[in-house]
Write an enzyme that holds these catalytic residues in place. Structure first.
Site, PDB file in Angstrom:
ATOM      1  N   ASP A   1      76.416  44.279  61.449  1.00 46.93           N
ATOM      2  CA  ASP A   1      77.405  44.715  62.012  1.00 46.93           C
ATOM      3  C   ASP A   1      76.270  44.995  63.378  1.00 46.93           C
ATOM      4  OD1 ASP A   1      79.127  46.946  61.857  1.00 46.93           O
ATOM      5  OD2 ASP A   1      77.553  47.909  62.771  1.00 46.93           O
TER       6      ASP A   1
ATOM      7  N   GLU B   1      83.680  45.789  64.827  1.00 47.77           N
ATOM      8  CA  GLU B   1      82.043  45.326  65.307  1.00 47.77           C
ATOM      9  C   GLU B   1      81.280  44.722  64.001  1.00 47.77           C
ATOM     10  OE1 GLU B   1      81.023  49.866  65.588  1.00 47.77           O
ATOM     11  OE2 GLU B   1      83.286  47.803  65.307  1.00 47.77           O
TER      12      GLU B   1
END
Length: 359
Positions: free
Chosen positions: A234, A277
């Protein structure tokens, strides 16, 4: 006679449609493996047989057919192996069904000669219409010579040649445009099929494909006790990148990040964008220690990489990574995703830009 021409054209269209449908996932090209080439040659050989059975009757004594189109289709679509297979099937049927005779011998000679010529022409790199036009023109010349030899009566010969050349030319033009349509159709099918598996921005597997692939691999790993490691990745504070530079620039960063993941991981590893993301890497045949090494390499590479943006601007990002490994320490392979997600959460809570291994 017009009825016979229509029936023959419909048969060619039907068999062509079947061949393109059968090979819609790979497409028809000269790089096909041997077995598909032979199968395709068999399909077009069968087309040649059907065309010989449903002939075009010119008059009471003369019949013609368009088996040459079947040979040409096999050569254009898959090369000489496919054409040779189609020619062999058509020749054997011609002799077995109609019997050994002068006309059979001439027919087989024409088939062999055209198979060689079509294969030779189609081996060159040139546009399809050039291959098709040249092949059809030579086919008309050779078949006309054969018909002239077999039909000594001038009146009958002239009538047969007129109808044969006209009929074959019309059929060839129709088939050419139809295969162009089928090529575009099957290309679009393969394109959309591939896009359904890929993330539009990064070109990585999308979340749907991630679930399909990991589900299959996890099941195989459980059955064969193979080592697996799953990385959940992440981007830290990615909202700040979007807020500072805008979403378009944020997409540029994500696209570049996808490239880094592909370059940093091994070819056998499954790299996906799971949304926003969030990314993942499924490491095949990988121990926990090796997974940590790869994850640290990814983290460090991204941390040190200058992400270039329009206007000669640059930005830097970091990532947090959670790791889960099977069969050690994760005993149940079905818990791999849950454990990797938990480790990622721990990496975030520990200050980000870290690699955490699940216990």
């Amino acid at each position: 006679m017009l009825r016979d021409l229509f029936i023959n054209t419909i048969m060619v269209v039907a068999f062509t449609s079947v061949s393109y449908q059968a090979f819609r996932n790979t497409g028809l090209h000269h790089g096909l493996p041997l077995k598909p080439k032979l199968i395709l040659g068999g399909i077009y050989g069968l087309l040649g047989i059907v065309l010989m059975l449903f002939t075009v009757r010119v008059n009471e004594t003369v019949i013609i057919d368009f088996r040459n189109i079947a040979l040409l289709l096999s050569a254009v679509n898959a090369g000489w192996i496919s054409a040779a297979m189609a020619g062999f099937v058509i020749s054997i049927f011609r002799i077995c069904y109609f019997g050994a005779s002068v006309s059979s011998a001439v027919a087989v000679m024409v088939i062999v000669l055209l198979t060689a010529i079509f294969s030779f022409i189609c081996s060159f790199t040139m546009k399809l219409w050039k291959k098709w036009t040249l092949s059809v023109g030579i086919s008309l010349i050779i078949s006309s010579i054969a018909l002239s030899f077999l039909l000594p009566n001038p009146a009958i010969r002239r009538e047969a040649l007129i109808y044969y050349n006209l009929g074959l030319s019309i059929a060839a033009v129709l088939v050419y445009y139809y295969i162009g349509y089928l090529e575009a159709l099957t290309f679009s099918y393969r394109k959309y099929r591939e896009e359904a598996k890929r993330d539009f921005l990064t070109g990585l597997n999308n979340v749907r494909q991630f679930e399909v692939v990991t589900g299959r691999i996890i099941q195989d790993a459980e059955n064969q006790r193979q080592k697996l490691a799953l990385l959940f990745i992440d981007v830290d504070f990615f909202k700040k990148v979007n807020d500072t530079y805008g979403h378009k620039q944020g997409d540029i960063v994500l696209k570049e990040l996808g490239k880094i993941l592909r370059q940093t991981c091994r070819d056998v590893d499954i790299v996906s964008r799971n949304g926003g993301e969030e990314f993942s890497v499924l490491l095949m045949d990988c121990s926990q220690s090796k997974a940590v090494e790869i994850a640290e390499r990814i983290r460090k590479t991204i941390e040190e990489h200058p992400f270039e943006l329009p206007g000669q601007r640059k930005t830097a990002i970091t990532v947090s990574i959670g790791i889960a490994s099977y069969p050690e320490p994760v005993k149940d392979v079905e818990e791999l995703k849950e454990k990797a997600d938990g480790a990622l959460y721990e990496a975030k809570r520990a200050g980000r830009n870290k690699v955490i291994v699940s216990k």
